[in-house]
Design a protein around this motif. Structure first.
Motif, PDB file in Angstrom:
ATOM      1  N   ARG A   1       0.843  -6.450  12.359  1.00 16.79           N
ATOM      2  CA  ARG A   1       0.994  -5.004  12.535  1.00 16.79           C
ATOM      3  C   ARG A   1       2.430  -4.567  12.283  1.00 16.79           C
ATOM      4  O   ARG A   1       2.677  -3.414  11.955  1.00 16.79           O
ATOM      5  CB  ARG A   1       0.563  -4.610  13.945  1.00 16.79           C
ATOM      6  CG  ARG A   1      -0.928  -4.762  14.184  1.00 16.79           C
ATOM      7  CD  ARG A   1      -1.289  -4.550  15.631  1.00 16.79           C
ATOM      8  NE  ARG A   1      -0.816  -3.264  16.132  1.00 16.79           N
ATOM      9  CZ  ARG A   1      -0.929  -2.893  17.405  1.00 16.79           C
ATOM     10  NH1 ARG A   1      -1.477  -3.696  18.296  1.00 16.79           N
ATOM     11  NH2 ARG A   1      -0.491  -1.714  17.797  1.00 16.79           N
ATOM     12  N   GLU A   2       3.373  -5.482  12.464  1.00 18.90           N
ATOM     13  CA  GLU A   2       4.793  -5.153  12.277  1.00 18.90           C
ATOM     14  C   GLU A   2       5.302  -5.871  11.039  1.00 18.90           C
ATOM     15  O   GLU A   2       5.435  -7.089  11.020  1.00 18.90           O
ATOM     16  CB  GLU A   2       5.590  -5.565  13.512  1.00 18.90           C
ATOM     17  CG  GLU A   2       5.142  -4.827  14.770  1.00 18.90           C
ATOM     18  CD  GLU A   2       5.791  -5.378  16.025  1.00 18.90           C
ATOM     19  OE1 GLU A   2       6.813  -4.826  16.441  1.00 18.90           O
ATOM     20  OE2 GLU A   2       5.274  -6.355  16.580  1.00 18.90           O
ATOM     21  N   ARG A   3       5.594  -5.123  10.003  1.00 21.72           N
ATOM     22  CA  ARG A   3       5.994  -5.716   8.725  1.00 21.72           C
ATOM     23  C   ARG A   3       7.492  -5.660   8.483  1.00 21.72           C
ATOM     24  O   ARG A   3       7.986  -6.248   7.534  1.00 21.72           O
ATOM     25  CB  ARG A   3       5.286  -4.984   7.574  1.00 21.72           C
ATOM     26  CG  ARG A   3       3.772  -4.994   7.665  1.00 21.72           C
ATOM     27  CD  ARG A   3       3.180  -4.373   6.411  1.00 21.72           C
ATOM     28  NE  ARG A   3       1.775  -4.065   6.563  1.00 21.72           N
ATOM     29  CZ  ARG A   3       1.028  -3.459   5.641  1.00 21.72           C
ATOM     30  NH1 ARG A   3       1.590  -3.101   4.491  1.00 21.72           N
ATOM     31  NH2 ARG A   3      -0.236  -3.209   5.858  1.00 21.72           N
TER      32      ARG A   3
ATOM     33  N   THR B   1      13.733   3.870  11.015  1.00 19.61           N
ATOM     34  CA  THR B   1      12.858   4.890  10.435  1.00 19.61           C
ATOM     35  C   THR B   1      13.686   6.040   9.859  1.00 19.61           C
ATOM     36  O   THR B   1      14.880   6.188  10.143  1.00 19.61           O
ATOM     37  CB  THR B   1      11.899   5.437  11.499  1.00 19.61           C
ATOM     38  OG1 THR B   1      12.664   6.008  12.560  1.00 19.61           O
ATOM     39  CG2 THR B   1      11.021   4.330  12.053  1.00 19.61           C
TER      40      THR B   1
ATOM     41  N   GLU C   1       9.988  -0.286   4.015  1.00 18.99           N
ATOM     42  CA  GLU C   1       8.699  -0.392   4.704  1.00 18.99           C
ATOM     43  C   GLU C   1       8.638   0.444   5.987  1.00 18.99           C
ATOM     44  O   GLU C   1       7.735   0.251   6.793  1.00 18.99           O
ATOM     45  CB  GLU C   1       8.435  -1.865   5.058  1.00 18.99           C
ATOM     46  CG  GLU C   1       8.367  -2.805   3.872  1.00 18.99           C
ATOM     47  CD  GLU C   1       7.132  -2.554   3.023  1.00 18.99           C
ATOM     48  OE1 GLU C   1       6.102  -2.128   3.584  1.00 18.99           O
ATOM     49  OE2 GLU C   1       7.193  -2.783   1.793  1.00 18.99           O
ATOM     50  N   SER C   2       9.579   1.363   6.159  1.00 15.81           N
ATOM     51  CA  SER C   2       9.603   2.120   7.420  1.00 15.81           C
ATOM     52  C   SER C   2       8.364   2.987   7.597  1.00 15.81           C
ATOM     53  O   SER C   2       8.008   3.350   8.724  1.00 15.81           O
ATOM     54  CB  SER C   2      10.867   2.984   7.497  1.00 15.81           C
ATOM     55  OG  SER C   2      10.859   3.964   6.476  1.00 15.81           O
ATOM     56  N   TRP C   3       7.687   3.305   6.485  1.00 18.98           N
ATOM     57  CA  TRP C   3       6.454   4.104   6.608  1.00 18.98           C
ATOM     58  C   TRP C   3       5.385   3.353   7.409  1.00 18.98           C
ATOM     59  O   TRP C   3       4.577   3.984   8.106  1.00 18.98           O
ATOM     60  CB  TRP C   3       5.919   4.478   5.218  1.00 18.98           C
ATOM     61  CG  TRP C   3       5.453   3.283   4.408  1.00 18.98           C
ATOM     62  CD1 TRP C   3       6.207   2.522   3.577  1.00 18.98           C
ATOM     63  CD2 TRP C   3       4.129   2.735   4.389  1.00 18.98           C
ATOM     64  NE1 TRP C   3       5.444   1.508   3.031  1.00 18.98           N
ATOM     65  CE2 TRP C   3       4.156   1.627   3.508  1.00 18.98           C
ATOM     66  CE3 TRP C   3       2.935   3.061   5.016  1.00 18.98           C
ATOM     67  CZ2 TRP C   3       3.048   0.844   3.248  1.00 18.98           C
ATOM     68  CZ3 TRP C   3       1.817   2.288   4.759  1.00 18.98           C
ATOM     69  CH2 TRP C   3       1.873   1.191   3.880  1.00 18.98           C
ATOM     70  N   THR C   4       5.386   2.004   7.321  1.00 16.16           N
ATOM     71  CA  THR C   4       4.402   1.242   8.098  1.00 16.16           C
ATOM     72  C   THR C   4       4.676   1.373   9.594  1.00 16.16           C
ATOM     73  O   THR C   4       3.746   1.367  10.404  1.00 16.16           O
ATOM     74  CB  THR C   4       4.424  -0.244   7.692  1.00 16.16           C
ATOM     75  OG1 THR C   4       5.703  -0.814   8.011  1.00 16.16           O
ATOM     76  CG2 THR C   4       4.165  -0.422   6.210  1.00 16.16           C
ATOM     77  N   THR C   5       5.950   1.483   9.936  1.00 13.59           N
ATOM     78  CA  THR C   5       6.299   1.695  11.349  1.00 13.59           C
ATOM     79  C   THR C   5       5.743   3.022  11.834  1.00 13.59           C
ATOM     80  O   THR C   5       5.195   3.126  12.943  1.00 13.59           O
ATOM     81  CB  THR C   5       7.826   1.669  11.522  1.00 13.59           C
ATOM     82  OG1 THR C   5       8.339   0.412  11.094  1.00 13.59           O
ATOM     83  CG2 THR C   5       8.212   1.911  12.976  1.00 13.59           C
TER      84      THR C   5
ATOM     85  N   VAL D   1       3.145   4.610  10.731  1.00 13.40           N
ATOM     86  CA  VAL D   1       1.689   4.505  10.869  1.00 13.40           C
ATOM     87  C   VAL D   1       1.340   3.822  12.202  1.00 13.40           C
ATOM     88  O   VAL D   1       0.436   4.258  12.928  1.00 13.40           O
ATOM     89  CB  VAL D   1       1.079   3.728   9.688  1.00 13.40           C
ATOM     90  CG1 VAL D   1      -0.404   3.445   9.936  1.00 13.40           C
ATOM     91  CG2 VAL D   1       1.258   4.513   8.399  1.00 13.40           C
ATOM     92  N   ASN D   2       2.081   2.745  12.527  1.00 13.39           N
ATOM     93  CA  ASN D   2       1.851   2.056  13.808  1.00 13.39           C
ATOM     94  C   ASN D   2       2.147   2.981  14.991  1.00 13.39           C
ATOM     95  O   ASN D   2       1.425   2.987  15.991  1.00 13.39           O
ATOM     96  CB  ASN D   2       2.723   0.803  13.898  1.00 13.39           C
ATOM     97  CG  ASN D   2       2.226  -0.315  13.013  1.00 13.39           C
ATOM     98  OD1 ASN D   2       1.051  -0.360  12.658  1.00 13.39           O
ATOM     99  ND2 ASN D   2       3.123  -1.218  12.633  1.00 13.39           N
TER     100      ASN D   2
END
Length: 894
Positions: free
Chosen positions: A779-781, A787, A877-881, A883-884
């Motif tokens: 879940r954390e990439r 961010t 990859e901050s966009w994945t943060t 989303v989480n």
């Protein structure tokens, strides 16, 4: 002894919640008279005795009782042990006997000493302070208790030197005989219902494996017993021989045993999988020292009670890093009977070393070896080189002593003598470098004494910085009276603050059988040396017990309907308003910081573990508000370690003139899955800040202006510029720290911001790269949290403000390089915690994460290149943060 049932355990606190001020108690008098009467649950034992005496006058045989002062009460406590209530200032609700029964007994002489014993026993959580001495079969506990309390060195009369030398020159290779049950004089069998279940499947055979170790180094090939196919008791009468002479045994050699079931050859061949678990069954293990605390080679028969839990992936199925204490829960433990042979009519005593001599040469290869990190393995050629050039090491690389020690052939007496001579002239190490010598890999007592000599140069503040590890490495000490124990006691008695934290670090682990005796002896020694501190600590212990009782009742009585919740809250407040609670919880020195004097109120938080949120006024600082969270059900030791390392990082950065505004708030484990956490004032979570700025929970995480607007609301004019600078510096510090430590589970409720701008992280349940995953997907990439709303604040809301962002990046890189220079220290501190039982720090493999994140073994240029790649990855990859964070906010809307 198993704990009492919850309903019985909470009898006294529950009656308070229900508003019952009276408790029906049965009194047993020495005259044989039985009296039942109601007494106030908040009364002191002294007051209850007065009430009883008045009532007893109306019963027969009263005149035979004599003077009231000649008697005291006895009860059965929650551990099902008789406890004499000498300290009559305690309240009945604090004593909380297992059943409301008090027996009146005649008081023995020496009352003052017995009252002190009673207070110390209650303070360290074990009832009678002498429980360890009187119930332990090892006379060493009695012996060393007196030595520690008297603060004097044990006296030992050695055998005549000629005799000692003769004994050690004998080439004897037999260490001991191993018996599962002795054929002569067997111990009394356990009752059938208490006998541990022994289920040996058909086709399985029982064997014993034994190995001699010095630290983690195997001194010779392990010995294995013959096979036994019995289904109950197993008797080998087998002598296990080791390929090492007695004269070559190191002083701290330990004998490690494992008992295991092996498949027969036919069944093994039919098996489809030839794995470790397929070949062997449950492995009880146990360790013992070859020499006793006096330096005498052990002789005679010994019964060892084994431990059942066994770490994975251990060499030769033996556990040398495990405790040398035998399992105290003897009724359910596998017994191993061993016999050490008598070599002579005279004791064989480990001799004093002769000073050796060495030459002086220099090889340039030595420098490269000595600069490696502590996790790097040395090959045999490198060890030989280091040992050959040991005097060059002393002259040019004194801090390399740990690598020299790993190069000693501990199975050769000559090498040990040479080392001892070298230690006499070795320069003092800095305290930070000396810490590594207390690791399990360096068990030699002279080495550990040398390390303690180096630690004496520590200031009180520096000692407090590393006290957590120094308490943990007491586990590695085979004998209770050692240089480290004495050092800690001396410093604790000279500094109340060190004594305070030494007390709590020890007491918080008293529930662990492997260390309870050792830690109890040190606690008792400290209390007897600092009697004025007893009442202060006793009040803290009582306060925590009351908070735990309230917490348990809240968890038991929690019902989700609002009406019931309100009723439960009112019941809790009724309980807290009782005299006993008010007195105990007021004017209390904070266990988190003894410089703070607390007095205040309490509420509970609506989360799974129902932690209590306690708001206090600090009487010593003009009434400033102090908030503390009491947690019951969470293991806070990993948080303690992480916050200690953050505190150290902050110190190292400041030493290099870089202040990154770290907020290492207080955290203290106080017992089994319980402890206290400091609440940072004027702070809120990122999640709350985002939710208050958006009408839709799903959109809250993507509002990049929310954080900057929140800071603008809290600050204006020049204060806003200062707050943004605080945010920039602290964000840089936590980006680097969380990356290096591999801190996971970084959702928006685990990151907070103070109104002054400081960003900080909380809740460190996942460290060293143990990132959370779902359905096998990480879940954390990102390597750390950076961010775009953080960058928006750093750039002061201006997209093109590259100068501010460039400064931020420079802070991160500078901070990272400073930590790299101290990489060995971080590895050492984590290595010293390996046997603490932390869930995500169980083996050297876990510490490997630090070596990789700090890029140890690489040049600064290579390491900086690696960090820059991670920095760019965090941005990309901050966009994945986000989303989480959105998923977290939706799942936790309140």
């Amino acid at each position: 002894m198993p704990p009492a049932k919850t309903d019985q355990l909470d009898l006294w606190a529950e009656s308070g919640l229900n508003g019952d001020d009276q408790v029906m108690v049965d009194f047993l008098l020495p005259t044989g008279i039985y009296i039942q009467m109601e007494v106030p649950r908040e009364s002191t034992i002294q007051h209850i005795k007065l009430l009883l005496w008045k009532e007893a006058q109306t019963y027969p045989l009263f005149s035979l009782l004599g003077e009231m002062e000649g008697h005291m009460f006895e009860c059965v406590n929650q551990a099902a042990v008789h406890e004499e209530l000498e300290d009559e200032t305690r309240r009945l609700c604090d004593v909380r006997p297992f059943l409301p029964v008090l027996k009146l007994i005649t008081r023995n002489c020496g009352r003052a000493e017995r009252i002190l014993d009673s207070k110390i026993g209650v303070l360290i959580g074990k009832g009678d302070a002498y429980e360890y001495s009187s119930h332990c079969t090892c006379d060493y506990v009695l012996y060393i208790r007196d030595c520690l309390l008297a603060n004097e060195s044990p006296h030992l009369t050695l055998v005549h030197c000629d005799v000692v030398k003769t004994m050690f020159e004998k080439e004897i290779s037999t260490i001991g005989s191993v018996l599962a049950r002795k054929t002569s004089n067997p111990p009394l069998p356990l009752p059938p219902k208490k006998r541990p279940p022994t289920v040996i499947q058909k086709g399985l055979y029982i064997q014993v494996r034994a190995g001699l170790f010095h630290g983690t180094e195997l001194l010779c090939k392990p010995a294995v017993s013959s096979e036994s196919s019995s289904r109950s008791e197993h008797v080998w009468n087998k002598t296990l021989e080791f390929d090492i002479a007695v004269c070559d045994l190191p002083r701290m050699a330990r004998l490690c045993f494992a008992i295991y079931a092996v498949m027969d050859k036919v069944k093994k061949q039919r098996s489809t999988k030839n794995t470790h678990l397929n070949k062997y069954q449950t492995i009880p293990w146990v360790n013992t020292m070859v020499f006793d605390y006096r330096g005498q080679l052990k002789t005679g028969d010994i019964i060892l009670h084994c431990w059942s839990s066994f770490p994975d992936e251990l060499e030769e199925m033996l556990n040398p890093i495990g405790t040398i204490q035998t399992n105290p829960y003897t009724e359910n433990a596998t017994e191993l009977h061993i016999s050490f042979p008598e070599y002579s009519t005279q004791p064989v005593v480990f001799p004093a070393f002769d000073k050796g001599r060495g030459g002086k040469k220099f090889y340039i290869e030595l420098k490269e070896i000595m600069e490696r990190d502590p996790l790097s393995q040395l090959c045999e050629n490198e060890k030989d080189l280091i040992w050959t050039l040991r005097y060059d090491c002393r002259e040019n690389f004194p801090q390399s002593l740990p690598k020299l020690l790993l190069s000693v052939k501990w199975s050769k007496h000559e090498d040990m003598a040479q080392l001892q001579a070298l230690l006499q002239i070795w320069p003092k190490l800095s305290p930070r470098d000396a810490l590594e010598l207390l690791d399990f890999n360096y068990p030699d007592q002279y080495v550990r004494e040398f390390a303690v000599i180096c630690l004496r140069d520590m200031s009180d503040d520096e000692l407090l910085q590393y006290l957590l590890q120094l308490v943990q490495v007491l586990r590695y000490e085979p004998y209770y009276d050692c240089a480290l124990s004495r050092f800690l006691l001396e410093r604790a008695q000279s500094s109340r603050k060190i004594g305070h934290f030494l007390f709590w670090y020890l007491r918080s682990e008293m529930y662990m059988p492997a260390v309870s005796v050792h830690f109890a002896l040190i606690l008792e020694a400290y209390c007897r040396g600092c009697i004025p501190h007893i009442e202060v600590l006793k009040k803290q212990v009582e306060a925590l017990n009351k908070l735990k009782a309230v917490s348990e009742l809240i968890k038991l009585g929690t019902i989700k309907t609002k009406t019931k919740q309100a009723h439960l809250k009112e019941a809790m407040m009724t309980c807290l308003r009782q005299t006993g609670f008010i007195e105990t919880l007021s004017d209390l020195q904070s266990p988190l910081n003894p410089n703070i004097l607390l007095a205040g109120r309490c509420k509970y938080m609506d989360s799974k573990m129902k932690p209590l949120w306690i708001v206090y006024n600090n009487k010593l600082l003009g009434g400033d508000t102090v908030s503390i969270i009491f947690k019951n059900g969470d293991d806070l030791r990993q948080d303690m370690l992480t916050l200690q390392i953050l505190r150290l990082m902050d110190l190292l950065w400041k030493e290099a003139n870089l202040d990154l505004r770290i907020v290492p708030y207080g955290c203290l484990a106080t017992g089994d899955h319980s402890g206290l956490i400091e609440v940072v004032s004027s702070a809120d979570t990122i999640a709350n800040i985002q939710k208050t700025s958006s009408n839709m929970a799903a959109a809250a995480a993507f509002n990049k202006d929310a954080l900057l607007n929140w800071l603008k609301d809290k600050n204006s004019g020049d204060a806003l510029d200062k707050a943004i600078e605080e945010f920039t510096l602290s964000c840089a510090g936590y980006c680097v720290a969380t990356y290096v430590l591999g801190i996971g589970d970084r959702h928006s409720d685990n990151i907070m911001v103070r109104s002054t701008g400081q960003l900080f992280h909380i809740d460190f349940g996942h460290i060293l790269g143990n990132f959370k995953s779902k359905f096998g997907i990480k879940r954390e990439r990102v390597p750390f949290i950076l961010t775009h709303d953080f960058i928006h604040v750093i750039q002061q809301g201006k997209t093109g403000n590259t100068e501010k962002f460039g400064n931020f990046r420079q802070y991160c890189e500078e901070a990272y390089l400073i930590l790299r220079k101290n990489g060995n220290l971080f590895i050492t501190l984590f290595a010293l915690m390996l046997t603490a039982g932390l869930p995500e720090l169980t083996s050297v493999k876990d510490i490997q994460y630090l070596k990789d994140s700090l890029a140890l073994g690489k040049t600064d240029e290579e390491a900086l290149k690696q960090f820059r790649q991670k920095f760019d990855e965090a941005l990309r990859e901050s966009w994945t943060t986000k989303v989480n964070w959105m998923a977290h906010i939706v799942a936790h809307p309140s």
